[in-house]
Design a protein around this motif. Sequence first.
Motif, PDB file in Angstrom:
ATOM      1  N   ILE A   1       0.837  -1.194   0.000  1.00  0.00           N
ATOM      2  CA  ILE A   1       0.000   0.000   0.000  1.00  0.00           C
ATOM      3  C   ILE A   1       0.875   1.249   0.000  1.00  0.00           C
ATOM      4  CG2 ILE A   1      -0.144   0.069   2.525  1.00  0.00           C
ATOM      5  CD1 ILE A   1      -3.044   1.009   2.264  1.00  0.00           C
ATOM      6  N   SER A   2       0.475   2.258  -0.755  1.00  0.00           N
ATOM      7  CA  SER A   2       1.189   3.533  -0.674  1.00  0.00           C
ATOM      8  C   SER A   2       0.793   4.223   0.625  1.00  0.00           C
ATOM      9  CB  SER A   2       0.861   4.416  -1.886  1.00  0.00           C
ATOM     10  OG  SER A   2      -0.534   4.583  -2.025  1.00  0.00           O
ATOM     11  N   LYS A   3       1.725   4.936   1.214  1.00  0.00           N
ATOM     12  CA  LYS A   3       1.515   5.489   2.554  1.00  0.00           C
ATOM     13  C   LYS A   3       0.306   6.417   2.627  1.00  0.00           C
ATOM     14  CE  LYS A   3       6.329   5.199   4.141  1.00  0.00           C
ATOM     15  NZ  LYS A   3       7.500   5.969   4.619  1.00  0.00           N
ATOM     16  N   ASN A   4      -0.024   7.075   1.527  1.00  0.00           N
ATOM     17  CA  ASN A   4      -1.156   8.004   1.565  1.00  0.00           C
ATOM     18  C   ASN A   4      -2.500   7.282   1.693  1.00  0.00           C
ATOM     19  OD1 ASN A   4      -0.686   7.077  -1.167  1.00  0.00           O
ATOM     20  ND2 ASN A   4      -2.219   8.560  -1.833  1.00  0.00           N
ATOM     21  N   LEU A   5      -2.530   5.966   1.456  1.00  0.00           N
ATOM     22  CA  LEU A   5      -3.770   5.209   1.594  1.00  0.00           C
ATOM     23  C   LEU A   5      -3.899   4.539   2.963  1.00  0.00           C
ATOM     24  CD1 LEU A   5      -4.276   3.583  -1.923  1.00  0.00           C
ATOM     25  CD2 LEU A   5      -5.351   5.619  -0.953  1.00  0.00           C
ATOM     26  N   LYS A   6      -2.935   4.778   3.848  1.00  0.00           N
ATOM     27  CA  LYS A   6      -3.100   4.344   5.240  1.00  0.00           C
ATOM     28  C   LYS A   6      -4.057   5.337   5.892  1.00  0.00           C
ATOM     29  CE  LYS A   6       0.244   3.162   7.807  1.00  0.00           C
ATOM     30  NZ  LYS A   6       1.491   3.163   8.603  1.00  0.00           N
ATOM     31  N   SER A   7      -5.320   5.186   5.577  1.00  0.00           N
ATOM     32  CA  SER A   7      -6.306   6.212   5.890  1.00  0.00           C
ATOM     33  C   SER A   7      -7.598   5.588   6.402  1.00  0.00           C
ATOM     34  CB  SER A   7      -6.603   7.035   4.625  1.00  0.00           C
ATOM     35  OG  SER A   7      -7.749   7.835   4.786  1.00  0.00           O
ATOM     36  N   ASN A   8      -8.301   6.317   7.248  1.00  0.00           N
ATOM     37  CA  ASN A   8      -9.610   5.855   7.702  1.00  0.00           C
ATOM     38  C   ASN A   8     -10.674   6.019   6.630  1.00  0.00           C
ATOM     39  OD1 ASN A   8      -9.471   8.689   7.975  1.00  0.00           O
ATOM     40  ND2 ASN A   8     -11.146   8.696   9.454  1.00  0.00           N
ATOM     41  N   TYR A   9     -10.296   6.599   5.484  1.00  0.00           N
ATOM     42  CA  TYR A   9     -11.228   6.708   4.359  1.00  0.00           C
ATOM     43  C   TYR A   9     -11.132   5.515   3.409  1.00  0.00           C
ATOM     44  CZ  TYR A   9     -11.774  11.551   5.840  1.00  0.00           C
ATOM     45  OH  TYR A   9     -12.040  12.686   6.572  1.00  0.00           O
ATOM     46  N   PHE A  10     -10.106   4.695   3.568  1.00  0.00           N
ATOM     47  CA  PHE A  10      -9.935   3.520   2.714  1.00  0.00           C
ATOM     48  C   PHE A  10     -10.484   2.314   3.477  1.00  0.00           C
ATOM     49  CE2 PHE A  10      -6.621   0.787   0.251  1.00  0.00           C
ATOM     50  CZ  PHE A  10      -7.627   0.333  -0.581  1.00  0.00           C
ATOM     51  N   HIS A  11     -11.618   1.780   2.998  1.00  0.00           N
ATOM     52  CA  HIS A  11     -12.369   0.765   3.728  1.00  0.00           C
ATOM     53  C   HIS A  11     -12.336  -0.602   3.050  1.00  0.00           C
ATOM     54  CE1 HIS A  11     -14.862   3.405   6.515  1.00  0.00           C
ATOM     55  NE2 HIS A  11     -14.258   4.291   5.742  1.00  0.00           N
ATOM     56  N   TRP A  12     -12.488  -1.643   3.873  1.00  0.00           N
ATOM     57  CA  TRP A  12     -12.744  -2.998   3.366  1.00  0.00           C
ATOM     58  C   TRP A  12     -13.933  -3.584   4.120  1.00  0.00           C
ATOM     59  CZ3 TRP A  12     -12.784  -6.890   6.898  1.00  0.00           C
ATOM     60  CH2 TRP A  12     -12.041  -6.731   8.068  1.00  0.00           C
ATOM     61  N   GLU A  13     -14.625  -4.513   3.474  1.00  0.00           N
ATOM     62  CA  GLU A  13     -15.763  -5.199   4.089  1.00  0.00           C
ATOM     63  C   GLU A  13     -15.782  -6.648   3.636  1.00  0.00           C
ATOM     64  OE1 GLU A  13     -19.020  -1.498   4.236  1.00  0.00           O
ATOM     65  OE2 GLU A  13     -19.327  -3.216   2.910  1.00  0.00           O
TER      66      GLU A  13
ATOM     67  N   THR B   1       7.853  11.267  -6.247  1.00  0.00           N
ATOM     68  CA  THR B   1       8.672  12.335  -5.667  1.00  0.00           C
ATOM     69  C   THR B   1       8.200  12.700  -4.267  1.00  0.00           C
ATOM     70  OG1 THR B   1       7.252  13.981  -6.728  1.00  0.00           O
ATOM     71  CG2 THR B   1       9.228  13.299  -7.932  1.00  0.00           C
ATOM     72  N   ASP B   2       6.967  12.305  -3.931  1.00  0.00           N
ATOM     73  CA  ASP B   2       6.394  12.581  -2.616  1.00  0.00           C
ATOM     74  C   ASP B   2       6.512  11.321  -1.761  1.00  0.00           C
ATOM     75  OD1 ASP B   2       4.890  13.145  -0.396  1.00  0.00           O
ATOM     76  OD2 ASP B   2       3.253  14.060  -1.496  1.00  0.00           O
ATOM     77  N   GLU B   3       7.134  11.436  -0.596  1.00  0.00           N
ATOM     78  CA  GLU B   3       7.352  10.284   0.280  1.00  0.00           C
ATOM     79  C   GLU B   3       6.040   9.627   0.682  1.00  0.00           C
ATOM     80  OE1 GLU B   3       9.103   7.396   2.667  1.00  0.00           O
ATOM     81  OE2 GLU B   3       9.947   8.680   1.090  1.00  0.00           O
ATOM     82  N   THR B   4       4.945  10.385   0.759  1.00  0.00           N
ATOM     83  CA  THR B   4       3.667   9.809   1.178  1.00  0.00           C
ATOM     84  C   THR B   4       3.083   8.865   0.126  1.00  0.00           C
ATOM     85  OG1 THR B   4       2.353  11.640   0.257  1.00  0.00           O
ATOM     86  CG2 THR B   4       3.126  11.859   2.535  1.00  0.00           C
ATOM     87  N   ARG B   5       3.612   8.927  -1.086  1.00  0.00           N
ATOM     88  CA  ARG B   5       3.158   8.019  -2.152  1.00  0.00           C
ATOM     89  C   ARG B   5       4.038   6.776  -2.255  1.00  0.00           C
ATOM     90  NH1 ARG B   5       0.277  12.635  -1.511  1.00  0.00           N
ATOM     91  NH2 ARG B   5      -1.316  12.902  -3.128  1.00  0.00           N
ATOM     92  N   ALA B   6       5.062   6.685  -1.441  1.00  0.00           N
ATOM     93  CA  ALA B   6       5.938   5.515  -1.456  1.00  0.00           C
ATOM     94  C   ALA B   6       5.157   4.288  -0.984  1.00  0.00           C
ATOM     95  CB  ALA B   6       7.143   5.748  -0.556  1.00  0.00           C
ATOM     96  N   VAL B   7       5.557   3.121  -1.493  1.00  0.00           N
ATOM     97  CA  VAL B   7       4.818   1.875  -1.239  1.00  0.00           C
ATOM     98  C   VAL B   7       5.517   1.050  -0.159  1.00  0.00           C
ATOM     99  CG1 VAL B   7       4.044  -0.301  -2.269  1.00  0.00           C
ATOM    100  CG2 VAL B   7       3.885   1.836  -3.570  1.00  0.00           C
TER     101      VAL B   7
ATOM    102  N   ASN C   1     -10.961  18.243   2.438  1.00  0.00           N
ATOM    103  CA  ASN C   1     -10.128  18.126   1.238  1.00  0.00           C
ATOM    104  C   ASN C   1      -9.363  16.808   1.336  1.00  0.00           C
ATOM    105  OD1 ASN C   1      -8.021  18.255  -0.665  1.00  0.00           O
ATOM    106  ND2 ASN C   1      -8.003  20.491  -0.591  1.00  0.00           N
ATOM    107  N   GLN C   2      -9.641  15.884   0.439  1.00  0.00           N
ATOM    108  CA  GLN C   2      -9.030  14.554   0.485  1.00  0.00           C
ATOM    109  C   GLN C   2      -7.985  14.362  -0.611  1.00  0.00           C
ATOM    110  OE1 GLN C   2     -13.153  12.862   0.614  1.00  0.00           O
ATOM    111  NE2 GLN C   2     -12.258  11.441   2.090  1.00  0.00           N
ATOM    112  N   LEU C   3      -7.329  15.451  -0.963  1.00  0.00           N
ATOM    113  CA  LEU C   3      -6.329  15.416  -2.015  1.00  0.00           C
ATOM    114  C   LEU C   3      -5.210  14.420  -1.716  1.00  0.00           C
ATOM    115  CD1 LEU C   3      -5.459  16.732  -4.706  1.00  0.00           C
ATOM    116  CD2 LEU C   3      -4.149  18.392  -3.362  1.00  0.00           C
ATOM    117  N   GLU C   4      -4.950  14.186  -0.418  1.00  0.00           N
ATOM    118  CA  GLU C   4      -3.849  13.282  -0.039  1.00  0.00           C
ATOM    119  C   GLU C   4      -4.098  11.842  -0.489  1.00  0.00           C
ATOM    120  OE1 GLU C   4      -6.765  12.936   3.379  1.00  0.00           O
ATOM    121  OE2 GLU C   4      -5.985  14.557   2.120  1.00  0.00           O
ATOM    122  N   LEU C   5      -5.332  11.520  -0.871  1.00  0.00           N
ATOM    123  CA  LEU C   5      -5.648  10.153  -1.300  1.00  0.00           C
ATOM    124  C   LEU C   5      -5.307   9.891  -2.765  1.00  0.00           C
ATOM    125  CD1 LEU C   5      -9.142   9.727   0.414  1.00  0.00           C
ATOM    126  CD2 LEU C   5      -6.938   8.899   1.239  1.00  0.00           C
ATOM    127  N   THR C   6      -4.933  10.912  -3.501  1.00  0.00           N
ATOM    128  CA  THR C   6      -4.726  10.739  -4.938  1.00  0.00           C
ATOM    129  C   THR C   6      -3.412  10.044  -5.257  1.00  0.00           C
ATOM    130  OG1 THR C   6      -3.671  12.892  -5.154  1.00  0.00           O
ATOM    131  CG2 THR C   6      -6.056  12.815  -5.433  1.00  0.00           C
TER     132      THR C   6
END
Length: 229
Positions: A106-118, A157-163, A199-204
């Motif tokens: 997972i890319s670090k920006n998706l370690k989020s409470n907005y990314f769900h599984w069921e 180039t953004d560390e938050t997008r690193a996997v 603003n959920q731009l960090e999820l992109t």
Amino acid sequence: MIEKQNKRQFAKVMLLVISLIVLAFSSTYAYFQSTFKEPSITTATSGIFEVDSSLDTVNAIQNEKMILINENEVAERANSLTFTVTSKETSNVDGKFTVYLKDAEISKNLKSNYFHWELLKKESLDTEEKLTEIAKGTFENVTQKSGTATETTTEVTDETRAVIKINDITLNSTPIPLEKQQTVTLVFRLYLLNDPDKNQLELTEGSFSGRLYLEAVPVSALQKESVEG
């Protein structure tokens, strides 16, 4: 307030879940139970537990343009994978099984409470289908697997997008019952939840991949009696 349409234009995530099954038990085994006529005698009984699943044949989830959805849209718009778990006709004992998400990245920006599984169970009731929730969660608190390195590319180039590789996730903490010669149908969902006030731009420009893993075990008649008693 962020306009919903604008957010749906920028929330693009690469998503991949491979539908792969590995069974822990699919064999003949012996279990022991006492007879009521002669309580002092314990007899060995041969139990057969064989399982099939459509996980090794169904299409994987693959979406390179995942978008934010509202809570009332989850049933229709979430990325989903439907699969069956079947106790074969040769089985003469009940069983239970657990579903895991393994080898996930997972890319670090998706370690989020907005990314769900069921994980849901599908049942047919007369002419209607009913979905019952078994378990759900988010990827906010997933942890990096020990001994693995963060992966970056020239495009990142953004560390938050690193996997990163993350530890396996047990989807259902309580095993799902599987009666002999029964078929259970499950639905696995993944989705990004929209928050109209944030603003959920960090999820992109994120990415996620993994594989579903199924572990099935037999339950002897003696074990079942002790649990029910």
